[in-house]
Each structure stands twice: as C-alpha cells, then as structure tokens.
Design a protein around this motif. Structure first.
Motif, PDB file in Angstrom:
ATOM      1  N   ALA A  62      20.443  31.735  -5.188  1.00 31.69           N
ATOM      2  CA  ALA A  62      19.731  30.783  -6.047  1.00 31.69           C
ATOM      3  C   ALA A  62      18.265  31.151  -6.174  1.00 31.69           C
ATOM      4  CB  ALA A  62      19.877  29.375  -5.477  1.00 31.69           C
ATOM      5  N   LEU A  63      17.679  31.663  -5.097  1.00 31.22           N
ATOM      6  CA  LEU A  63      16.257  32.003  -5.137  1.00 31.22           C
ATOM      7  C   LEU A  63      15.977  33.264  -5.951  1.00 31.22           C
ATOM      8  CD1 LEU A  63      15.241  31.190  -1.459  1.00 31.22           C
ATOM      9  CD2 LEU A  63      14.741  29.866  -3.525  1.00 31.22           C
ATOM     10  N   ILE A  64      16.932  34.189  -6.016  1.00 28.62           N
ATOM     11  CA  ILE A  64      16.692  35.428  -6.767  1.00 28.62           C
ATOM     12  C   ILE A  64      17.258  35.389  -8.180  1.00 28.62           C
ATOM     13  CG2 ILE A  64      16.634  36.810  -4.659  1.00 28.62           C
ATOM     14  CD1 ILE A  64      19.372  37.946  -5.453  1.00 28.62           C
ATOM     15  N   VAL A  65      17.864  34.253  -8.566  1.00 24.51           N
ATOM     16  CA  VAL A  65      18.535  34.196  -9.858  1.00 24.51           C
ATOM     17  C   VAL A  65      17.559  34.336 -11.028  1.00 24.51           C
ATOM     18  CG1 VAL A  65      18.535  31.698 -10.253  1.00 24.51           C
ATOM     19  CG2 VAL A  65      20.457  33.067 -11.034  1.00 24.51           C
ATOM     20  N   LYS A  66      16.287  33.976 -10.844  1.00 23.32           N
ATOM     21  CA  LYS A  66      15.325  34.105 -11.948  1.00 23.32           C
ATOM     22  C   LYS A  66      14.971  35.559 -12.233  1.00 23.32           C
ATOM     23  CE  LYS A  66      13.207  29.635 -12.073  1.00 23.32           C
ATOM     24  NZ  LYS A  66      11.980  28.897 -12.299  1.00 23.32           N
ATOM     25  N   ASN A  67      14.917  36.392 -11.192  1.00 21.66           N
ATOM     26  CA  ASN A  67      14.551  37.797 -11.394  1.00 21.66           C
ATOM     27  C   ASN A  67      15.764  38.696 -11.553  1.00 21.66           C
ATOM     28  OD1 ASN A  67      11.822  37.185 -11.167  1.00 21.66           O
ATOM     29  ND2 ASN A  67      11.890  37.333  -8.950  1.00 21.66           N
ATOM     30  N   LYS A  68      16.764  38.492 -10.739  1.00 23.98           N
ATOM     31  CA  LYS A  68      17.993  39.306 -10.794  1.00 23.98           C
ATOM     32  C   LYS A  68      19.162  38.362 -11.043  1.00 23.98           C
ATOM     33  CE  LYS A  68      16.089  42.767  -7.757  1.00 23.98           C
ATOM     34  NZ  LYS A  68      16.241  43.549  -6.548  1.00 23.98           N
ATOM     35  N   THR A  69      19.375  38.056 -12.311  1.00 20.32           N
ATOM     36  CA  THR A  69      20.301  37.006 -12.705  1.00 20.32           C
ATOM     37  C   THR A  69      21.729  37.280 -12.254  1.00 20.32           C
ATOM     38  OG1 THR A  69      18.912  36.596 -14.627  1.00 20.32           O
ATOM     39  CG2 THR A  69      21.118  35.677 -14.669  1.00 20.32           C
ATOM     40  N   LYS A  70      22.242  38.445 -12.562  1.00 20.24           N
ATOM     41  CA  LYS A  70      23.646  38.732 -12.234  1.00 20.24           C
ATOM     42  C   LYS A  70      23.869  38.827 -10.733  1.00 20.24           C
ATOM     43  CE  LYS A  70      25.023  40.646 -16.553  1.00 20.24           C
ATOM     44  NZ  LYS A  70      26.078  39.898 -17.153  1.00 20.24           N
ATOM     45  N   LEU A  71      22.957  39.450  -9.994  1.00 19.85           N
ATOM     46  CA  LEU A  71      23.104  39.561  -8.548  1.00 19.85           C
ATOM     47  C   LEU A  71      23.059  38.181  -7.895  1.00 19.85           C
ATOM     48  CD1 LEU A  71      23.352  41.458  -6.112  1.00 19.85           C
ATOM     49  CD2 LEU A  71      20.852  41.452  -5.998  1.00 19.85           C
ATOM     50  N   GLY A  72      22.148  37.323  -8.345  1.00 21.37           N
ATOM     51  CA  GLY A  72      22.081  35.964  -7.823  1.00 21.37           C
ATOM     52  C   GLY A  72      23.360  35.199  -8.103  1.00 21.37           C
ATOM     53  N   GLY A  73      23.914  35.372  -9.295  1.00 20.17           N
ATOM     54  CA  GLY A  73      25.174  34.725  -9.644  1.00 20.17           C
ATOM     55  C   GLY A  73      26.331  35.212  -8.787  1.00 20.17           C
ATOM     56  N   ILE A  74      26.360  36.514  -8.528  1.00 19.18           N
ATOM     57  CA  ILE A  74      27.418  37.073  -7.672  1.00 19.18           C
ATOM     58  C   ILE A  74      27.291  36.525  -6.251  1.00 19.18           C
ATOM     59  CG2 ILE A  74      28.218  39.210  -6.602  1.00 19.18           C
ATOM     60  CD1 ILE A  74      27.572  40.597  -9.292  1.00 19.18           C
ATOM     61  N   PHE A  75      26.069  36.436  -5.734  1.00 26.16           N
ATOM     62  CA  PHE A  75      25.861  35.881  -4.394  1.00 26.16           C
ATOM     63  C   PHE A  75      26.369  34.443  -4.317  1.00 26.16           C
ATOM     64  CE2 PHE A  75      22.103  38.648  -2.708  1.00 26.16           C
ATOM     65  CZ  PHE A  75      22.955  39.730  -2.652  1.00 26.16           C
ATOM     66  N   MET A  76      26.075  33.648  -5.344  1.00 27.65           N
ATOM     67  CA  MET A  76      26.504  32.245  -5.322  1.00 27.65           C
ATOM     68  C   MET A  76      28.019  32.115  -5.424  1.00 27.65           C
ATOM     69  SD  MET A  76      23.549  30.113  -7.328  1.00 27.65           S
ATOM     70  CE  MET A  76      23.121  31.258  -8.634  1.00 27.65           C
ATOM     71  N   ILE A  77      28.655  32.974  -6.214  1.00 24.20           N
ATOM     72  CA  ILE A  77      30.112  32.914  -6.328  1.00 24.20           C
ATOM     73  C   ILE A  77      30.768  33.358  -5.021  1.00 24.20           C
ATOM     74  CG2 ILE A  77      32.098  33.980  -7.472  1.00 24.20           C
ATOM     75  CD1 ILE A  77      30.480  33.844 -10.066  1.00 24.20           C
ATOM     76  N   ILE A  78      30.242  34.403  -4.396  1.00 22.76           N
ATOM     77  CA  ILE A  78      30.772  34.840  -3.104  1.00 22.76           C
ATOM     78  C   ILE A  78      30.618  33.732  -2.074  1.00 22.76           C
ATOM     79  CG2 ILE A  78      30.366  36.410  -1.162  1.00 22.76           C
ATOM     80  CD1 ILE A  78      29.675  38.575  -3.250  1.00 22.76           C
ATOM     81  N   ALA A  79      29.470  33.065  -2.067  1.00 22.56           N
ATOM     82  CA  ALA A  79      29.235  31.969  -1.125  1.00 22.56           C
ATOM     83  C   ALA A  79      30.211  30.818  -1.368  1.00 22.56           C
ATOM     84  CB  ALA A  79      27.796  31.480  -1.227  1.00 22.56           C
ATOM     85  N   ALA A  80      30.441  30.491  -2.632  1.00 20.97           N
ATOM     86  CA  ALA A  80      31.336  29.383  -2.955  1.00 20.97           C
ATOM     87  C   ALA A  80      32.770  29.687  -2.528  1.00 20.97           C
ATOM     88  CB  ALA A  80      31.284  29.089  -4.452  1.00 20.97           C
ATOM     89  N   LEU A  81      33.266  30.848  -2.892  1.00 16.08           N
ATOM     90  CA  LEU A  81      34.651  31.186  -2.567  1.00 16.08           C
ATOM     91  C   LEU A  81      34.840  31.412  -1.074  1.00 16.08           C
ATOM     92  CD1 LEU A  81      35.493  33.541  -5.574  1.00 16.08           C
ATOM     93  CD2 LEU A  81      36.041  31.120  -5.289  1.00 16.08           C
ATOM     94  N   GLY A  82      33.893  32.083  -0.434  1.00 19.81           N
ATOM     95  CA  GLY A  82      33.986  32.317   1.001  1.00 19.81           C
ATOM     96  C   GLY A  82      33.905  31.029   1.799  1.00 19.81           C
ATOM     97  N   GLY A  83      33.026  30.125   1.390  1.00 24.43           N
ATOM     98  CA  GLY A  83      32.920  28.837   2.068  1.00 24.43           C
ATOM     99  C   GLY A  83      34.180  28.014   1.925  1.00 24.43           C
TER     100      GLY A  83
END
Length: 119
Positions: A62-83
């Motif tokens: 969420a913190l890097i989504v403004k600068n690296k949009t796709k990477l931030g989105g991938i991190f959030m999806i991995i966090a959601a599914l893994g959690g």
C-alpha cells in the motif's frame, strides 16, 4: 495526469492493520489452546505469525503503490491470498480490503491525459 492512488493506499493500510490484528487474535486463540494441551495449537500460532508477516507485506504494498503501482498491487494480492490461506475466517475482512486495491492497481485504466480527437 498525476498518479493518484489514494484509495488504494487507504484501503491497503486499513486491510494490513486489520490483518495484523487478526493475526494477533489467531495467536491468542492458539495460546489459549496450548494452555489446554490441544493438538496443533503451535500450528495455529505459526499461522498467526504468517498472517502478521503477510499483513506487513500488504502495508508495504500500500505504501509503494503510488510510485510502483503494479508491484504494490501484487504485494497486496499476495498478502490477501496468503492471509486467507493462513487464518481463513479471521482474515476475510482484511483479505477483502487488500484484494480490492490490489486489483485496482493491477488493472490499469487507459491514459486519460491524451486529448481526444474532435468528431
């Protein structure tokens, strides 16, 4: 056009914080189960720790989504599914609040800053 990703940032932060709370709650239940000598109580604790780590990954996304949009989105999806895999029902609100901005970040709108041709 500016790269405004405020909605993704706020939803990702709320989802990550709720995920940390859910992980701590899961660890408390695992600790209570270990007091009563229930089998696999340590596994519940370990999955709670895993959910906390994944929630931190979601916050980073969420913190890097403004600068690296796709990477931030991938991190959030991995966090959601893994959690959701780690602590299932406890992580549902967090998972929803992380997967929505993750998908919003990955599914990119067309650039609206280009002038449209006159008809």
């Amino acid at each position: 056009m500016e790269n405004k990703k405020t909605v993704e940032l706020v939803l990702g932060l709320i989802g990550g914080i709720l995920g940390i709370i859910a992980g701590i709650y899961s660890m408390n239940i695992g600790g209570l189960a270990s007091v009563f000598h229930v089998d696999r109580a340590v596994t519940v604790n370990n999955f709670g720790i895993g959910a906390i780590i994944l929630s931190i990954l979601g916050i980073i996304g969420a913190l890097i989504v403004k600068n690296k949009t796709k990477l931030g989105g991938i991190f959030m999806i991995i966090a959601a599914l893994g959690g959701l895999v780690c602590i299932t029902y406890f992580y549902i609100p967090s998972g929803i609040l992380l997967i929505i901005p993750g998908l919003m970040s990955i599914i990119k709108k067309k650039d609206e800053s280009k002038p449209k041709a006159a008809v």
